[in-house]
Design a protein around this motif. Structure first.
Motif, PDB file in Angstrom:
ATOM      1  N   VAL A  12     -18.784  46.590   1.245  1.00  0.00           N
ATOM      2  CA  VAL A  12     -19.355  45.602   2.157  1.00  0.00           C
ATOM      3  C   VAL A  12     -19.277  44.224   1.535  1.00  0.00           C
ATOM      4  CG1 VAL A  12     -20.922  47.268   3.236  1.00  0.00           C
ATOM      5  CG2 VAL A  12     -21.685  45.958   1.250  1.00  0.00           C
ATOM      6  N   GLN A  13     -19.625  43.234   2.342  1.00  0.00           N
ATOM      7  CA  GLN A  13     -19.678  41.849   1.873  1.00  0.00           C
ATOM      8  C   GLN A  13     -21.108  41.513   1.449  1.00  0.00           C
ATOM      9  OE1 GLN A  13     -17.078  39.485   1.905  1.00  0.00           O
ATOM     10  NE2 GLN A  13     -15.702  41.190   2.379  1.00  0.00           N
ATOM     11  N   ALA A  14     -21.226  40.525   0.591  1.00  0.00           N
ATOM     12  CA  ALA A  14     -22.551  40.048   0.193  1.00  0.00           C
ATOM     13  C   ALA A  14     -23.343  39.627   1.429  1.00  0.00           C
ATOM     14  CB  ALA A  14     -22.424  38.880  -0.778  1.00  0.00           C
ATOM     15  N   GLY A  15     -24.609  40.011   1.453  1.00  0.00           N
ATOM     16  CA  GLY A  15     -25.457  39.717   2.595  1.00  0.00           C
ATOM     17  C   GLY A  15     -25.517  40.817   3.625  1.00  0.00           C
ATOM     18  N   ASP A  16     -24.593  41.782   3.536  1.00  0.00           N
ATOM     19  CA  ASP A  16     -24.570  42.903   4.479  1.00  0.00           C
ATOM     20  C   ASP A  16     -25.653  43.920   4.156  1.00  0.00           C
ATOM     21  OD1 ASP A  16     -20.951  43.154   5.045  1.00  0.00           O
ATOM     22  OD2 ASP A  16     -22.488  41.806   5.844  1.00  0.00           O
ATOM     23  N   SER A  17     -25.790  44.874   5.058  1.00  0.00           N
ATOM     24  CA  SER A  17     -26.733  45.972   4.885  1.00  0.00           C
ATOM     25  C   SER A  17     -25.986  47.289   4.848  1.00  0.00           C
ATOM     26  CB  SER A  17     -27.741  45.996   6.049  1.00  0.00           C
ATOM     27  OG  SER A  17     -28.455  44.793   6.123  1.00  0.00           O
ATOM     28  N   LEU A  18     -26.626  48.288   4.266  1.00  0.00           N
ATOM     29  CA  LEU A  18     -26.039  49.612   4.170  1.00  0.00           C
ATOM     30  C   LEU A  18     -27.177  50.622   4.071  1.00  0.00           C
ATOM     31  CD1 LEU A  18     -23.002  50.440   3.996  1.00  0.00           C
ATOM     32  CD2 LEU A  18     -23.284  50.548   1.516  1.00  0.00           C
ATOM     33  N   ARG A  19     -26.994  51.809   4.652  1.00  0.00           N
ATOM     34  CA  ARG A  19     -28.001  52.843   4.509  1.00  0.00           C
ATOM     35  C   ARG A  19     -27.389  54.081   3.874  1.00  0.00           C
ATOM     36  NH1 ARG A  19     -31.482  56.120   9.069  1.00  0.00           N
ATOM     37  NH2 ARG A  19     -29.495  57.214   9.313  1.00  0.00           N
ATOM     38  N   LEU A  20     -27.988  54.490   2.777  1.00  0.00           N
ATOM     39  CA  LEU A  20     -27.572  55.712   2.090  1.00  0.00           C
ATOM     40  C   LEU A  20     -28.465  56.866   2.524  1.00  0.00           C
ATOM     41  CD1 LEU A  20     -27.119  54.328  -1.539  1.00  0.00           C
ATOM     42  CD2 LEU A  20     -25.487  54.316   0.356  1.00  0.00           C
ATOM     43  N   SER A  21     -27.872  58.051   2.577  1.00  0.00           N
ATOM     44  CA  SER A  21     -28.618  59.262   2.930  1.00  0.00           C
ATOM     45  C   SER A  21     -28.521  60.270   1.809  1.00  0.00           C
ATOM     46  CB  SER A  21     -28.053  59.886   4.214  1.00  0.00           C
ATOM     47  OG  SER A  21     -28.132  59.003   5.303  1.00  0.00           O
ATOM     48  N   CYS A  22     -29.564  61.074   1.677  1.00  0.00           N
ATOM     49  CA  CYS A  22     -29.600  62.148   0.686  1.00  0.00           C
ATOM     50  C   CYS A  22     -30.197  63.373   1.370  1.00  0.00           C
ATOM     51  CB  CYS A  22     -30.442  61.735  -0.514  1.00  0.00           C
ATOM     52  SG  CYS A  22     -30.766  63.057  -1.702  1.00  0.00           S
ATOM     53  N   ALA A  23     -29.353  64.345   1.667  1.00  0.00           N
ATOM     54  CA  ALA A  23     -29.804  65.565   2.323  1.00  0.00           C
ATOM     55  C   ALA A  23     -30.224  66.578   1.267  1.00  0.00           C
ATOM     56  CB  ALA A  23     -28.701  66.137   3.195  1.00  0.00           C
ATOM     57  N   ALA A  24     -31.479  67.005   1.328  1.00  0.00           N
ATOM     58  CA  ALA A  24     -32.013  67.961   0.358  1.00  0.00           C
ATOM     59  C   ALA A  24     -32.095  69.348   0.993  1.00  0.00           C
ATOM     60  CB  ALA A  24     -33.396  67.532  -0.107  1.00  0.00           C
ATOM     61  N   SER A  25     -31.713  70.365   0.227  1.00  0.00           N
ATOM     62  CA  SER A  25     -31.799  71.744   0.707  1.00  0.00           C
ATOM     63  C   SER A  25     -32.116  72.663  -0.460  1.00  0.00           C
ATOM     64  CB  SER A  25     -30.494  72.160   1.382  1.00  0.00           C
ATOM     65  OG  SER A  25     -29.424  72.085   0.473  1.00  0.00           O
ATOM     66  N   GLY A  26     -32.409  73.912  -0.121  1.00  0.00           N
ATOM     67  CA  GLY A  26     -32.770  74.876  -1.158  1.00  0.00           C
ATOM     68  C   GLY A  26     -34.273  74.909  -1.354  1.00  0.00           C
ATOM     69  N   ARG A  27     -34.686  75.188  -2.568  1.00  0.00           N
ATOM     70  CA  ARG A  27     -36.100  75.389  -2.874  1.00  0.00           C
ATOM     71  C   ARG A  27     -36.811  74.057  -3.133  1.00  0.00           C
ATOM     72  NH1 ARG A  27     -37.172  80.890  -6.231  1.00  0.00           N
ATOM     73  NH2 ARG A  27     -36.190  82.302  -4.733  1.00  0.00           N
ATOM     74  N   THR A  28     -36.986  73.287  -2.080  1.00  0.00           N
ATOM     75  CA  THR A  28     -37.623  71.981  -2.237  1.00  0.00           C
ATOM     76  C   THR A  28     -39.144  72.063  -2.164  1.00  0.00           C
ATOM     77  OG1 THR A  28     -37.448  71.528   0.131  1.00  0.00           O
ATOM     78  CG2 THR A  28     -35.613  70.802  -1.258  1.00  0.00           C
ATOM     79  N   GLN A  29     -39.677  73.221  -1.810  1.00  0.00           N
ATOM     80  CA  GLN A  29     -41.129  73.332  -1.615  1.00  0.00           C
ATOM     81  C   GLN A  29     -41.930  72.990  -2.855  1.00  0.00           C
ATOM     82  OE1 GLN A  29     -38.843  75.571  -0.899  1.00  0.00           O
ATOM     83  NE2 GLN A  29     -39.108  76.335   1.188  1.00  0.00           N
TER      84      GLN A  29
END
Length: 124
Positions: A12-29
């Protein structure tokens, strides 16, 4: 075991926005919190932000405070890092990580599970 899969990186260019995702699975309890870290080649992994699995935001690095927002979608068990007003200094590989410990969550050593990382490149 907990699996973490990041996505959403890009150039991206300076000043832009971005959204990162992190999908969690397994034994997260039994896990307590998820954090975002970032790393530039030749430098140590840097803490960015952390949030509990219950959705309580615990803190941000000073360098991103006011520009980045961490959040969680309970239904999808997915964590997000919304990044605004990006600068070239934000260029790095971003990792999400999961910890079952409630303390010292800005320290990478307390995290048991890590994703593979997603690259963010910000040009001026």
């Amino acid at each position: 075991q907990v699996q973490l899969v990041e996505s959403g990186g890009g150039s991206v260019q300076a000043g832009d926005s971005l959204r990162l995702s992190c999908a969690a699975s397994g034994r997260t309890q039994r896990q307590y919190a998820v954090a975002w870290f970032r790393q530039v080649p030749g430098k140590e992994r840097e803490f960015v932000a952390t949030i509990t699995y219950g959705g309580h935001t615990l803190g941000y690095a000073d360098s991103v405070k006011g520009r980045f927002t961490i959040s969680r979608d309970k239904v999808k068990n997915t964590f997000y890092l919304q990044m605004y007003d990006l600068t070239p200094e934000d260029t790095a590989t971003y990792y999400c990580a999961s910890s079952r410990q409630p303390k010292q969550l800005s320290q990478s050593s307390v995290y048991d599970y890590w994703g593979q990382g997603t690259q963010v490149a910000v040009s001026s």
